[in-house]
Scaffold this active site. Structure first.
Site, PDB file in Angstrom:
ATOM      1  N   ALA A   1      54.239 -52.887 -39.073  1.00 48.52           N
ATOM      2  CA  ALA A   1      54.585 -52.012 -37.955  1.00 48.52           C
ATOM      3  C   ALA A   1      54.948 -50.630 -38.478  1.00 48.52           C
ATOM      4  O   ALA A   1      55.686 -50.492 -39.453  1.00 48.52           O
ATOM      5  CB  ALA A   1      55.759 -52.602 -37.173  1.00 48.52           C
ATOM      6  N   THR A   4      58.028 -54.487 -41.347  1.00 48.22           N
ATOM      7  CA  THR A   4      58.166 -53.054 -41.081  1.00 48.22           C
ATOM      8  C   THR A   4      57.492 -52.249 -42.181  1.00 48.22           C
ATOM      9  O   THR A   4      57.294 -52.728 -43.297  1.00 48.22           O
ATOM     10  CB  THR A   4      59.640 -52.615 -41.031  1.00 48.22           C
ATOM     11  OG1 THR A   4      60.200 -52.631 -42.361  1.00 48.22           O
ATOM     12  CG2 THR A   4      60.467 -53.499 -40.122  1.00 48.22           C
ATOM     13  N   ASP A   5      57.161 -51.012 -41.881  1.00 49.08           N
ATOM     14  CA  ASP A   5      56.829 -50.060 -42.935  1.00 49.08           C
ATOM     15  C   ASP A   5      58.136 -49.742 -43.676  1.00 49.08           C
ATOM     16  O   ASP A   5      59.220 -50.182 -43.270  1.00 49.08           O
ATOM     17  CB  ASP A   5      56.210 -48.803 -42.325  1.00 49.08           C
ATOM     18  CG  ASP A   5      55.331 -48.033 -43.312  1.00 49.08           C
ATOM     19  OD1 ASP A   5      55.425 -48.291 -44.527  1.00 49.08           O
ATOM     20  OD2 ASP A   5      54.569 -47.154 -42.869  1.00 49.08           O
ATOM     21  N   ALA A   6      58.035 -48.979 -44.762  1.00 46.66           N
ATOM     22  CA  ALA A   6      59.197 -48.726 -45.622  1.00 46.66           C
ATOM     23  C   ALA A   6      60.372 -48.159 -44.827  1.00 46.66           C
ATOM     24  O   ALA A   6      60.210 -47.247 -44.008  1.00 46.66           O
ATOM     25  CB  ALA A   6      58.814 -47.783 -46.746  1.00 46.66           C
ATOM     26  N   SER A   7      61.538 -48.693 -45.095  1.00 43.99           N
ATOM     27  CA  SER A   7      62.725 -48.350 -44.302  1.00 43.99           C
ATOM     28  C   SER A   7      63.390 -47.050 -44.726  1.00 43.99           C
ATOM     29  O   SER A   7      64.407 -46.670 -44.159  1.00 43.99           O
ATOM     30  CB  SER A   7      63.754 -49.488 -44.393  1.00 43.99           C
ATOM     31  OG  SER A   7      64.243 -49.617 -45.719  1.00 43.99           O
TER      32      SER A   7
END
Length: 589
Positions: A236, A283-286
């Protein structure tokens, strides 16, 4: 909540029981650990063992290093994992996204330029065969974004193009190729779709502006094609989809609009409820600002799980982030139902990949496998073939410029146009990455080998910089005396190649005063402009009358480029996968 016998899991009763029994036997800490993907910072066994035994990670990523080092790290990780872990790689353009000695195959835009789905299939198969050989089991790929905005530098080189049908077919072909490898999974990115906003989600908000019908016919079509193909997981993106979110929740206010990773309207209402996606979501990188600028990190971690994401990509501080998620689970911020759903998807995917039935030796092969797999001749040849078929003659106004031969154009000046140096560029230099040949030096070498007298232009500012670095007094007259007679300027060369080597951002030309940086002289001397990074350089040098996109600056690519320049315009086989004129009428003049 999760149908483990349906697409994409297709689990047996035995595997379903393993998922349920494993979850039932987990401590709270072990449950929370499964939610995290972590980026490893060291290959030290003690460090890696601590990651697994203290944080009980569900998955890992790592920074680039040689294949044998990756493999040894992966063996250690799986040895100390109570539940086998996902080990992901960024094989979106080749095996060099899994390890530094992996084989480049071709970026999305480069493969898009060939128009051939079989090359996207080869990318998925070959790059991930190399990844699997070093113990990886998941690709953060393919890139399913669609190029609608030429100023979007985040995915302009990574997506397959601007046509939803082409993107869908090539993305599906990538997954088909990857799925020829037993136990290998794909997490397509970046849902709900990048490519419209000019901003980079690493640095700012990113918005997909399509309404419901537009999104369904484009990005939705791409992802529906992928789901039908058995896509295992989704990454995402930190991308807002405001019109769709409001269609799902009419009471949603602008100030409450969230990126997909934090939006229940998008992750649950659209992805799960409307589209019926049953697979896992990470998720994509936080650390990306598109996610971090919405609330405190303490609020953000449980919010993304509650919104519908199953795994969280990367700790900031391991103890702090782990404790934040654990506290949120224990105090009910993350409900038991939501935790069970996330864990079921994570473990069901691991069971689908057969990880629950494999030994460490089966999960991570022997070092001999690395030597036998990396840089196979068929992979190298595929890269050469794609390079040959992708290079695109986008604009050709001076019909007699090509072909080039040493008899016609003995002296060739190469003007190396670069972008402003980024923080990552500086880091690469500090790590020794700046010691390799530049794109201009590589092209010069290729041209000289064919009998040309090629030289690299040195700008007045470059000359002044050398004086400064040598501790000499800077002669400002070098710059202010840059203008000279046109006949004197053009007497030094027979042809100019303006080499636009810009992988991110916009090109920087310096403060040219009649010098060579900017090709103002397209009617004074033959000029060929070549984009070997982003394929959008006509926006910055629209006066170029002959413009070519190679899509990268690799050695095989430049071999193919020089051959085609010498053969003539009919040698170029690629078709423009985006609008390389960038919608600008003057770029076509």
């Amino acid at each position: 909540m999760v149908d483990m016998k349906a697409n994409p899991y297709f689990l047996s009763d035995e595997d379903c029981a393993w998922v349920e029994d494993t979850i039932a036997g987990m401590s709270d800490e072990e449950k929370v650990g499964q939610l995290f993907f972590q980026l490893t910072e060291s290959q030290d066994e003690g460090y890696l063992r601590n990651l697994m035994e203290k944080y009980h990670l569900g998955g890992c990523r790592y920074n680039g290093m040689p294949g044998k080092k990756v493999q040894e790290q992966n063996r250690i990780l799986q040895t100390y994992a109570k539940v086998p872990i996902f080990i992901a790689c960024n094989t979106e353009a080749g095996g060099d996204g899994a390890c530094v000695d992996g084989t480049p195959i071709g970026s999305g835009v480069k493969i898009g330029a060939t128009g051939k789905e079989e090359y996207a299939y080869a990318l998925g198969k070959m790059s991930n065969e190399e990844a699997a050989a070093i113990g990886c089991n998941m690709a953060f790929a393919p890139v399913c974004d669609i190029v609608y905005n030429w100023e979007n530098t985040e995915i302009i080189c990574r997506a397959f193009g601007n046509d939803p049908e082409r993107v869908a077919k090539m993305s599906a072909a990538y997954v088909q190729g990857a799925h020829t490898i037993p136990g290998f999974a794909c997490a397509a990115k970046h849902f709900p779709g990048n490519g419209q906003d000019f901003r980079d989600a690493h640095l700012a908000n990113n918005v997909n502006y399509f309404d419901v019908d537009e999104w369904d016919a484009t990005y939705g079509f791409v992802y529906k094609t992928m789901f039908d193909q058995g896509l295992d997981a989704i990454m995402a993106g930190h991308i807002m989809l405001p019109k769709y979110a409001k269609a799902i929740n009419p009471d949603l206010k602008d100030e409450d609009m969230m990126p997909a990773t934090l939006s229940p309207e998008i992750m649950q209402g659209l992805l799960r409820d409307k589209m019926g996606f049953n697979g896992m979501v990470v998720t994509d990188a936080s650390h990306m600002v598109g996610m971090t600028d919405r609330m405190t990190r303490k609020e953000m971690l449980p919010r993304c799980i509650n919104a519908g994401c199953d795994m969280f990509l990367f700790f900031n501080d391991p103890d702090e982030d782990f404790d934040t998620m654990l506290t949120a689970y224990k105090d009910g911020t993350i409900s038991e139902e939501r935790m069970q759903e996330a864990l079921t998807r994570i473990l069901a995917l691991k069971a689908h990949m057969g990880m629950n039935k494999k030994s460490v030796e089966e999960l991570v092969h022997t070092p001999e496998t690395v030597e036998a797999t990396l840089s196979r001749e068929e992979y190298v040849q595929m890269h050469k073939t794609i390079s040959d078929e992708a290079i695109t003659l986008v604009k050709y106004k001076d019909k007699d410029v090509l072909p080039i031969t040493p008899e016609r154009y003995k002296r060739i000046m190469i003007v190396h146009v670069k972008a402003a140096e980024s923080g990552m560029g500086t880091l690469m230099k500090l790590m020794g990455g700046g010691s390799q040949k530049t794109a201009a030096q590589l092209l010069q070498e290729k041209l000289c080998a064919k009998g040309f007298d090629a030289f690299i232009y040195e700008s007045p500012l470059d000359k002044m910089k050398k004086q400064m670095e040598a501790g000499e007094k800077v002669d400002l007259n070098i710059y202010f005396a840059g203008k000279n007679a046109i006949k004197d300027f053009v007497s030094e060369m027979d042809l100019v190649i303006t080499l636009c080597d810009v992988s991110s951002g916009r090109p920087v030309f310096g403060m040219s005063k009649g010098g060579g940086e900017i090709p103002w002289y397209v009617f004074e001397v033959p000029v060929i402009a070549v984009g070997c990074g982003q394929p959008t350089m006509l926006a910055d040098i629209p006066q170029s009358r002959t413009y070519i996109n190679t899509y990268d600056a690799k050695s095989d690519t430049f071999d193919a480029l020089v051959d085609k320049l010498m053969e003539g315009p009919d040698a170029f086989k690629g078709t423009d996968p985006i609008d390389s004129f960038c919608g600008l009428f003057d770029a076509r003049l």
